[in-house]
Design an enzyme around this catalytic site. Sequence first.
Site, short mmCIF file in Angstrom:
data_model
loop_
_atom_site.label_atom_id
_atom_site.label_comp_id
_atom_site.label_asym_id
_atom_site.label_seq_id
_atom_site.Cartn_x
_atom_site.Cartn_y
_atom_site.Cartn_z
N ASP A 115 0.90 -1.21 0.16
CA ASP A 115 -0.06 -0.25 -0.16
C ASP A 115 1.14 1.40 0.38
O ASP A 115 1.69 1.33 0.18
CB ASP A 115 -0.94 0.50 1.33
CG ASP A 115 -2.03 0.70 1.14
OD1 ASP A 115 -2.32 0.74 0.08
OD2 ASP A 115 -2.73 1.26 2.17
N ASN A 123 -11.47 -2.38 -5.26
CA ASN A 123 -10.27 -1.48 -5.28
C ASN A 123 -10.74 -0.72 -7.15
O ASN A 123 -10.74 -0.38 -7.75
CB ASN A 123 -8.91 -1.67 -6.24
CG ASN A 123 -7.84 -1.60 -5.08
OD1 ASN A 123 -7.33 -3.01 -4.88
ND2 ASN A 123 -8.23 -1.09 -4.17
C1 IPE Z 1 -5.73 -3.00 0.17
O1 IPE Z 1 -5.04 -1.47 -0.50
C2 IPE Z 1 -5.89 -3.54 -1.76
C3 IPE Z 1 -4.18 -3.76 -2.01
C4 IPE Z 1 -3.18 -3.04 -1.28
C5 IPE Z 1 -4.03 -4.51 -2.73
P1 IPE Z 1 -6.12 -0.04 -0.08
O2 IPE Z 1 -5.80 0.73 -0.35
O3 IPE Z 1 -7.32 -0.46 -1.49
O4 IPE Z 1 -6.76 -0.11 1.22
P2 IPE Z 1 -8.41 1.20 1.82
O5 IPE Z 1 -8.85 1.22 0.68
O6 IPE Z 1 -7.04 1.79 2.36
O7 IPE Z 1 -8.32 0.07 2.83
C1 IPE Z 2 -1.34 0.51 -3.48
O1 IPE Z 2 -1.10 1.64 -3.20
C2 IPE Z 2 -2.07 -0.83 -4.68
C3 IPE Z 2 -3.11 -0.87 -4.49
C4 IPE Z 2 -4.77 -0.45 -3.79
C5 IPE Z 2 -3.95 -1.20 -6.04
P1 IPE Z 2 -2.69 2.55 -2.81
O2 IPE Z 2 -3.26 2.63 -4.82
O3 IPE Z 2 -3.63 1.92 -2.38
O4 IPE Z 2 -2.16 3.58 -2.37
P2 IPE Z 2 -2.32 4.39 -1.60
O5 IPE Z 2 -3.29 4.13 -0.52
O6 IPE Z 2 -3.53 5.45 -2.45
O7 IPE Z 2 -1.45 5.86 -1.16
MG MG Z 3 -3.73 2.21 -0.42
#
Ligand code: IPE
Ligand code: IPE
Ligand code: MG
Length: 259
Positions: free
Chosen positions: A37, A85
């Site tokens: 993340d 997502n």
């Molecule tokens: C979890 O991260 C999913 C992945 C890393 C693929 P998210 O960024 O989607 O999770 P939330 O929305 O912060 O809970």
């Molecule tokens: C994790 O990084 C990757 C996916 C969820 C696909 P994020 O896209 O959630 O990055 P932040 O949390 O917005 O920084």
């Molecule tokens: Mg995230």
Amino acid sequence: MSEARIAPEDIVDDLPGPKKDFAPIEGAPRHVAIIMDGNGRWAQARGRPRLFGHHAGAKRVREIVEACEDLGVKYLTIFAFSTENWKRTQVEVAGLMSLFRRYIAKETRELDERDARVRFIGDRVKLDRKLIALMDTLEAETSGNDGVQLTVALNYGGRDEVARATKRLAQDVADGKLDPAKVDEETLPKYLDTHVLPDPDLVIRTSGEARISNFLLWQSAYAEYEFVDTLWPDFSAEEFARLCESYARRDRRFGAVIS
Ligand code: IPE
Ligand code: IPE
Ligand code: MG
């Protein structure tokens, strides 16, 4: 540049440099699962589109697979895209899907040469056919490999997985193949996407968020957790090794009393 678009020069194509060497850890986790993340925030901090962060994040995976080989971590599971997502903008979702296609096409040979075996978990139904074909090829080409067992969670959600498993289990009951009186906590995992994998010993989440966001809900009941502030594109093999070392010093009790 608009937030919605990623320019060709923003696509991070070069992969990490020379491999770093680590000594094997006694008591290393057998299975590490990572919630990768923070890609979006990493990009935003640089004034770049979120997809720039996703491309930078994808680069980190190879280094972690290599570290697993050295450290003695046999199973690595990474959360690439959750069932939630899809709620992101169409541009980000399409960009991520294109990144997955590009990454798989590019890394298949490298992973095979490393003797890594790759599996995907999650529901494939919503994925595009080209991506599914690449996933199938990668799984098939690496199916005989006995190195690091890399599992990529793509369109994966723990609740969705349990619901899909329950549907199949209920069908087996309806078909007379399974006696409902015999259903116990050993039964359901056989229907989960992860049925061939051991439960994760260590779950790492980067980016400072202390939640599991629907990742491996059933399987992580007794996992150890590490929540680190590092944003995923900055997460290094060294930090991964430190977390595995710290895991090796933990006491896991599983509800019992250790004298
Ligand atoms: C979890 O991260 C999913 C992945 C890393 C693929 P998210 O960024 O989607 O999770 P939330 O929305 O912060 O809970
Ligand atoms: C994790 O990084 C990757 C996916 C969820 C696909 P994020 O896209 O959630 O990055 P932040 O949390 O917005 O920084
Ligand atoms: Mg995230």
